[in-house]
Write an enzyme that holds these catalytic residues in place. Structure first.
Site, PDB file in Angstrom:
ATOM      1  N   LYS A   1      42.036  34.324  44.752  1.00 25.28           N
ATOM      2  CA  LYS A   1      42.277  35.352  45.766  1.00 25.28           C
ATOM      3  C   LYS A   1      41.128  36.347  45.804  1.00 25.28           C
ATOM      4  O   LYS A   1      40.906  37.000  46.798  1.00 25.28           O
ATOM      5  CB  LYS A   1      43.562  36.120  45.430  1.00 25.28           C
ATOM      6  CG  LYS A   1      44.811  35.357  45.768  1.00 25.28           C
ATOM      7  CD  LYS A   1      46.033  36.219  45.517  1.00 25.28           C
ATOM      8  CE  LYS A   1      47.205  35.328  45.197  1.00 25.28           C
ATOM      9  NZ  LYS A   1      48.396  36.038  44.800  1.00 25.28           N
ATOM     10  N   ARG A   2      40.445  36.460  44.672  1.00 25.47           N
ATOM     11  CA  ARG A   2      39.339  37.427  44.610  1.00 25.47           C
ATOM     12  C   ARG A   2      38.067  36.871  45.234  1.00 25.47           C
ATOM     13  O   ARG A   2      37.139  37.613  45.515  1.00 25.47           O
ATOM     14  CB  ARG A   2      39.078  37.819  43.153  1.00 25.47           C
ATOM     15  CG  ARG A   2      40.082  38.838  42.634  1.00 25.47           C
ATOM     16  CD  ARG A   2      39.905  39.085  41.149  1.00 25.47           C
ATOM     17  NE  ARG A   2      40.198  37.891  40.373  1.00 25.47           N
ATOM     18  CZ  ARG A   2      41.433  37.476  40.071  1.00 25.47           C
ATOM     19  NH1 ARG A   2      42.463  38.188  40.484  1.00 25.47           N
ATOM     20  NH2 ARG A   2      41.643  36.383  39.379  1.00 25.47           N
TER      21      ARG A   2
END
Ligand code: GLU
Ligand code: ZN
Length: 513
Positions: free
Chosen positions: A281-282
């Site tokens: 997600k990062r």
């Protein structure tokens, strides 16, 4: 638009509802937790559920799993709705739409979960566990050292009234644990085939926190049961919770929550980023915002995301959403990890852009021709001039935001000169080319073909091919070495402005000579 769905309903009850209207029996759900920004993995899950529902003439239920007050945010909730709306993935029941199982935000369904937890306890499907986290941790380590399974050891399964009283007297506050039935659980995953879990590997698990708030492990299957979900399509990271949930479904059926039917499951393949790592997600590539800001078309992005685990046919990568819906079969999903490839995503988007009718392309460019994207004064924009170049731009842009740089020379008072381009084009001899071009441009008929002829003649005069001869003119007029076809660009820009820019370039060359 909003119906009577977004407030907790006093008639909300944990008993099976039989009144939901249906076109087909299929009911799937997309049920994210509102934490962080929407990411591509989430969108892929939403897309497969949507396509499955549409393919079968079923219903997509959009449910918000916001039972973790410490992590959930209202902003993230808004972003989720906004993302699905932008993508065009419409839901049949859920926030803002309503439906027979409202409310669809779990934070508004607390009384239902409290009631179910109480009934599970009463029926013996769950029990209170007084173990402290430290005790659990210590016993887990002992088990690991002894080579035993390290899940919950059943310590509180059958406490006597005296033991309970003693724990209570100590001031311990119990969690509620679900009692696994101690039998092997087998199910046929729609993507992965038959899967079997033995009891040693699936231990009793918490469903209500010590503060009385329900956990995801409870609310997710309870709502699936109450909302009559027939198929659960979700990421493979949730596979290990599936046998637990199947056992809970059966217990729910036993206490009269839902119909007792266990949905079918299909676990979608993991999405890999670089190397063999899961797309995080990062990772900037995973943020949906990036795609919106760069001007991807929803259908281009969805086309690409559908290829993460699925394919319409061999050798076919570009298709419409209608074609996707028509062909989508969950059993064709490949269980192997899929690799996310931004270049391919861009290439597919570019093809979708080319396939748009011109007027749709022109309309889609709109936001990128205005503030805050456009660097020119708003009143300098000229729609007719833009539309003359739009067909040439349509075959060259990858994402809609590319349009701004392609046409900025038309609307800026002066071109924004890219220094690297200047150095490359303004080699010795460039000045002579610019002077000849200027002379030719003064008298030539101002029309692309004629300008090109004139430029060919200038090239001949200087012993240069057209490509080399036109480079200084392009940089003088547009500021860059690459861009839309030059002669059409000059025609639209006009003779006066072209001459002024050639003059400005000559002046700069003289200054720096
Ligand atoms: N709220 C869960 C999640 O976001 C949903 C899992 C599921 O689809 O069952 O991971
Ligand atoms: Zn315990």
């Amino acid at each position: 638009m909003a119906s009577a769905s977004s407030t907790p309903s006093s008639t909300a009850s944990a008993t099976a509802s039989t009144a939901s209207p249906r076109t087909s029996g299929v009911r799937v759900r997309f049920c994210p937790s509102p934490t962080g920004n929407p990411h591509v993995g989430l969108v892929r899950t939403a897309l497969f559920n949507w396509a499955f529902a549409r393919h079968h003439g079923g219903k997509l239920i959009f449910r918000i799993e916001d039972t973790d007050a410490a992590r959930d945010t209202e902003e993230s909730y808004r972003q989720l709705l906004d993302a699905l709306r932008w993508l065009g993935l419409e839901w049949d029941e859920g926030p803002e739409v309503g439906g027979p199982h409202a409310p669809y935000r779990q934070s508004q369904r607390r009384e239902i979960y409290d009631d179910v937890a109480r009934r599970l306890l009463e029926a013996g499907h769950a029990y209170r566990c007084y173990c402290t986290p430290e005790e659990l941790q210590q016993r887990r380590e002992e088990a690991r050292r002894a080579g035993r399974p390290s899940g919950y050891d059943g310590h509180c399964r059958d406490l006597t009234a005296e033991q309970v009283a003693a724990y209570e007297a100590e001031g311990r506050r119990p969690i509620v644990r679900f009692r696994m039935p101690g039998e092997t659980i087998t199910f046929t995953d729609l993507v992965r085939g038959e899967l079997t879990f033995t009891p040693e590997n699936v231990s009793d698990y918490g469903i209500v926190r010590a503060d009385g708030s329900p956990l995801y492990t409870l609310v997710n299957p309870v709502d699936d049961a109450l909302m009559e979900i027939t198929h659960v399509l979700r990421g493979e990271d949730l596979l290990s919770s599936t046998p637990r949930q199947i056992a809970l479904y059966r217990a729910l059926g036993d206490i009269g929550v839902g119909t007792g039917a266990v949905p079918e499951f299909g676990h979608l393949p993991m999405v890999l980023g670089e190397g063999t790592k899961k797309l995080s997600k990062r990772n900037p590539e995973s943020s949906l915002d990036l795609y919106r800001e760069r001007g991807f078309l929803p259908e281009g992005l969805l086309n690409y995301l559908s290829l993460l685990g699925w394919s319409i046919a061999e050798d076919r990568e570009v298709f419409s959403l209608e074609e996707l819906v028509e062909a989508f079969d969950i059993r064709d999903v490949n269980p192997n990890p899929a690799r996310f490839d931004l270049k391919k995503c861009e290439a597919i988007n570019a093809i979708h852009l080319r396939q748009l009718p011109l007027e749709d392309f022109v309309a889609a460019c709109g936001p990128w021709l205005r503030e805050p994207h456009a660097p020119w004064r708003p009143e300098a924009f000229d729609q007719a001039a833009f539309e003359k170049l739009a067909p040439l731009a349509q075959t060259r842009v990858t994402v809609l935001s590319d349009i701004t740089r392609n046409v900025d020379f038309l609307f800026l008072d002066e071109p924004e000169i890219d220094e690297a381009s200047w150095q490359k084009a303004m080699k010795p001899g460039a000045e002579g080319v610019l002077r000849s071009a200027r002379q030719a441009f003064e008298k030539v008929e101002w029309q692309a073909d004629a300008i090109k002829e004139a430029m060919l003649a200038v090239g001949e005069e200087h012993g240069l091919k057209l490509g080399k001869a036109q480079a200084p003119v392009r940089v003088a007029v547009t500021g860059r070495t690459v861009g839309l076809p030059l002669f059409e660009s000059l025609e639209v820009l006009g003779r006066e402005r072209t001459l002024a820019r050639v003059d400005a370039a000559l002046a700069r060359l003289e200054e720096t000579a």
